[in-house]
Scaffold this motif. Sequence first.
Motif, PDB file in Angstrom:
ATOM      1  N   GLU A 250     -18.357  44.891 -14.516  1.00 51.52           N
ATOM      2  CA  GLU A 250     -17.113  44.422 -13.901  1.00 51.52           C
ATOM      3  C   GLU A 250     -16.670  45.365 -12.786  1.00 51.52           C
ATOM      4  OE1 GLU A 250     -17.316  43.234 -18.228  1.00 51.52           O
ATOM      5  OE2 GLU A 250     -17.492  45.120 -17.120  1.00 51.52           O
ATOM      6  N   ASP A 368     -16.319  47.164 -21.021  1.00 49.78           N
ATOM      7  CA  ASP A 368     -15.102  46.367 -21.171  1.00 49.78           C
ATOM      8  C   ASP A 368     -15.210  45.423 -22.365  1.00 49.78           C
ATOM      9  OD1 ASP A 368     -14.119  47.615 -18.966  1.00 49.78           O
ATOM     10  OD2 ASP A 368     -13.769  45.791 -17.789  1.00 49.78           O
ATOM     11  N   CYS A 372     -12.950  45.473 -25.823  1.00 49.36           N
ATOM     12  CA  CYS A 372     -12.223  44.275 -26.248  1.00 49.36           C
ATOM     13  C   CYS A 372     -12.578  43.879 -27.675  1.00 49.36           C
ATOM     14  CB  CYS A 372     -12.504  43.119 -25.286  1.00 49.36           C
ATOM     15  SG  CYS A 372     -11.772  43.327 -23.649  1.00 49.36           S
ATOM     16  N   SER A 384     -15.312  36.352 -22.379  1.00 48.39           N
ATOM     17  CA  SER A 384     -14.888  35.879 -21.057  1.00 48.39           C
ATOM     18  C   SER A 384     -13.388  36.013 -20.845  1.00 48.39           C
ATOM     19  CB  SER A 384     -15.305  34.417 -20.867  1.00 48.39           C
ATOM     20  OG  SER A 384     -14.740  33.603 -21.885  1.00 48.39           O
ATOM     21  N   LEU A 385     -12.613  36.089 -21.951  1.00 39.95           N
ATOM     22  CA  LEU A 385     -11.160  36.167 -21.836  1.00 39.95           C
ATOM     23  C   LEU A 385     -10.614  37.539 -22.209  1.00 39.95           C
ATOM     24  CD1 LEU A 385     -10.145  32.732 -23.420  1.00 39.95           C
ATOM     25  CD2 LEU A 385     -10.358  33.296 -21.002  1.00 39.95           C
ATOM     26  N   HIS A 388      -9.116  39.627 -19.482  1.00 37.11           N
ATOM     27  CA  HIS A 388      -7.899  39.013 -18.936  1.00 37.11           C
ATOM     28  C   HIS A 388      -6.692  39.344 -19.812  1.00 37.11           C
ATOM     29  CE1 HIS A 388      -5.301  36.097 -16.971  1.00 37.11           C
ATOM     30  NE2 HIS A 388      -4.997  35.602 -18.172  1.00 37.11           N
ATOM     31  N   TYR A 389      -6.847  39.187 -21.137  1.00 39.77           N
ATOM     32  CA  TYR A 389      -5.729  39.426 -22.043  1.00 39.77           C
ATOM     33  C   TYR A 389      -5.429  40.911 -22.220  1.00 39.77           C
ATOM     34  CZ  TYR A 389      -5.834  34.508 -23.439  1.00 39.77           C
ATOM     35  OH  TYR A 389      -5.778  33.139 -23.435  1.00 39.77           O
ATOM     36  N   ARG A 391      -6.285  43.471 -20.048  1.00 42.04           N
ATOM     37  CA  ARG A 391      -6.591  44.255 -18.844  1.00 42.04           C
ATOM     38  C   ARG A 391      -5.639  45.422 -18.645  1.00 42.04           C
ATOM     39  NH1 ARG A 391      -5.091  40.291 -13.752  1.00 42.04           N
ATOM     40  NH2 ARG A 391      -2.901  39.920 -14.255  1.00 42.04           N
ATOM     41  N   TYR A 536      -9.962  44.593 -10.147  1.00 40.77           N
ATOM     42  CA  TYR A 536      -9.951  43.374 -10.971  1.00 40.77           C
ATOM     43  C   TYR A 536      -8.995  43.500 -12.151  1.00 40.77           C
ATOM     44  CZ  TYR A 536     -12.907  45.777 -14.437  1.00 40.77           C
ATOM     45  OH  TYR A 536     -13.398  46.640 -15.378  1.00 40.77           O
ATOM     46  N   LEU A 537      -8.638  44.739 -12.525  1.00 36.54           N
ATOM     47  CA  LEU A 537      -7.681  44.954 -13.612  1.00 36.54           C
ATOM     48  C   LEU A 537      -6.269  45.216 -13.107  1.00 36.54           C
ATOM     49  CD1 LEU A 537      -9.767  47.347 -15.925  1.00 36.54           C
ATOM     50  CD2 LEU A 537      -9.344  44.908 -16.272  1.00 36.54           C
ATOM     51  N   GLU A 539      -4.533  43.716 -10.466  1.00 37.15           N
ATOM     52  CA  GLU A 539      -3.744  42.639  -9.879  1.00 37.15           C
ATOM     53  C   GLU A 539      -2.660  42.193 -10.848  1.00 37.15           C
ATOM     54  OE1 GLU A 539      -4.325  38.187  -7.948  1.00 37.15           O
ATOM     55  OE2 GLU A 539      -6.032  39.288  -8.752  1.00 37.15           O
ATOM     56  N   THR A 541      -0.740  43.846 -12.556  1.00 34.90           N
ATOM     57  CA  THR A 541      -0.716  44.650 -13.776  1.00 34.90           C
ATOM     58  C   THR A 541      -0.039  45.978 -13.495  1.00 34.90           C
ATOM     59  OG1 THR A 541      -2.776  43.676 -14.574  1.00 34.90           O
ATOM     60  CG2 THR A 541      -2.120  45.765 -15.556  1.00 34.90           C
TER      61      THR A 541
END
Length: 545
Positions: A250, A368, A372, A384-385, A388-389, A391, A536-537, A539, A541
């Motif tokens: 990532e 990552d 998770c 895949s999520l 996102h949850y 980050r 990517y983490l 934005e 945040t």
Amino acid sequence: MSPVRQSQVDEKERRLFLYGRRHFQISAKVHLSDVTFEQGFRSRMDNQRSIRRSKKLMEIQGCQRLMRKNHLPVIMSRNDWRNRVVVDHSQEDMPYLTVVGDYQLHALDHRNLIAAACQWLDIDDQWWIADIYVTNDDVANADSTALHHEFIQSMTENFTNDNRPPDGLIYERINYYEGFLDGPQDRLAADNWYAVLQVVVGSRKRKYLERFFKIEKLHLSLNSLLVIGGLWEDMRIGVLHKVTAMCCDEAVSCYWQTILTTFNRLVMGRRELLSRIDGVSVNLIQSRAPKVSDQDLRFLQSKMDDGQLFRHFPDDIRYELWEQLQDIDYPIPTLKTFFKDRIYLEVAQSVMKQLVPPPVWDKRLTIDEGICQMFDTAVSIPHSLGAHYLREDLLEFWRFSFQYGFEMTEHQRLKGTEGHDVRNSSSLIRHRPTTLSESDLWRHLYAKLRSRGFRLLEAGYPVEPEPELPPLIPCDYPEETTEEIEVEKRCGKPFSNTVEADRFALSAESLQQTSEATRVTAGFLRKWVFRAFFGYLMENTAVTS
């Protein structure tokens, strides 16, 4: 090699040999001003390093232009042979070929050798030997068309063992012939390029490349940069195994996407212009931040004025690119800066990989994804999520690992230059790096994971109170407001004399600040490289303590 396979190779070589013998017309002297080359990926990639090497060799051994291996292969149509060139046979040693009008001889090889010769030879001595191949004006059928293209391919992709093409060209050609780009798969051609990787005995580059191709996210992300030929002179296939082994897909993909976004911004989103950005221009702008640094701006202005910058564009577009370049407020990333900054990412990765369970032998997880999986919840979160949850949590763990990675691992900073140490000795006394216990830092990180709901491995993770870390010193380096970090030191591992500045720059407080920089400092660079890998983490945040 199997008999069937060898027969395919023999048949292809036989066709090309007969084609060349049938269409060869003459070897003749030509003037270098009458020769031109195709303007494709290979030419855009070139940053003139090979030209400088060839010129140095000419200074030692002279210009070897009569050797058969150095002849220029030139293909022209029969109509052009009859009407656009004149051959003078009056000279005893070799006929001389001249062109009619503005016609140019399209050579298929030795671009850099000729460029070096143009700089080395006297103005009245700039001739070379060309092997002229004359083909029919119209192609009778599809088979003859294919054979014609195969012959051109054999001429343009022929390299001697002592003149290996750069890794960037090898990577692009293998991708092309493997069918990953816009061309049909060609197994024999691909193997010819793989063979180039095996010139050095014991080389494992083919295995590194094949393993890299299997990781689709990384492969597609890197391939997106092939549109910018000027980036690829600094490709390093021999390091790809380290990129894949880090399991930071990532972060690596984010950096490569940042490169693409930067150059898209430079050309104002006009993708057709990306392929015309050459290696010389990339070398000039990489790691420079013209909106932030007056020194960078003045340097680039001088290169713009003398025509080196964006030299393959017409003047109107050159000045449009120049306007965009002046507005870039961060160090411009390239593949060269990536391969250096990857070493810095490896420091934080060495911390993070100790937090996740050992990988299952047949299942590759990124760091990552591993983090998770450790989130303590009754509901399973798909890979895949997960990022996102979680980050915000991932961002904080990576931030801390960057901030204190050198203290928590065996990695070492680069040694600071003595000149800076002496000149800023009083500053170093005031801001002497705070000594931190490695065990306290690990305990602090473990407590941080527990407080955010992550499970830890049982062994080696004692439950202890979170230790207080000493307060950070708000500072930067160099302290003198007229000084900046040198361009060649703006990527890769930081130096030993910027410890406190780096720690503060990577604090949650500093990363949240949006004030505009006015010069290139250590703090400015640490923030930038962190964002390049972990945008990517970041934005929408908030970075938290």
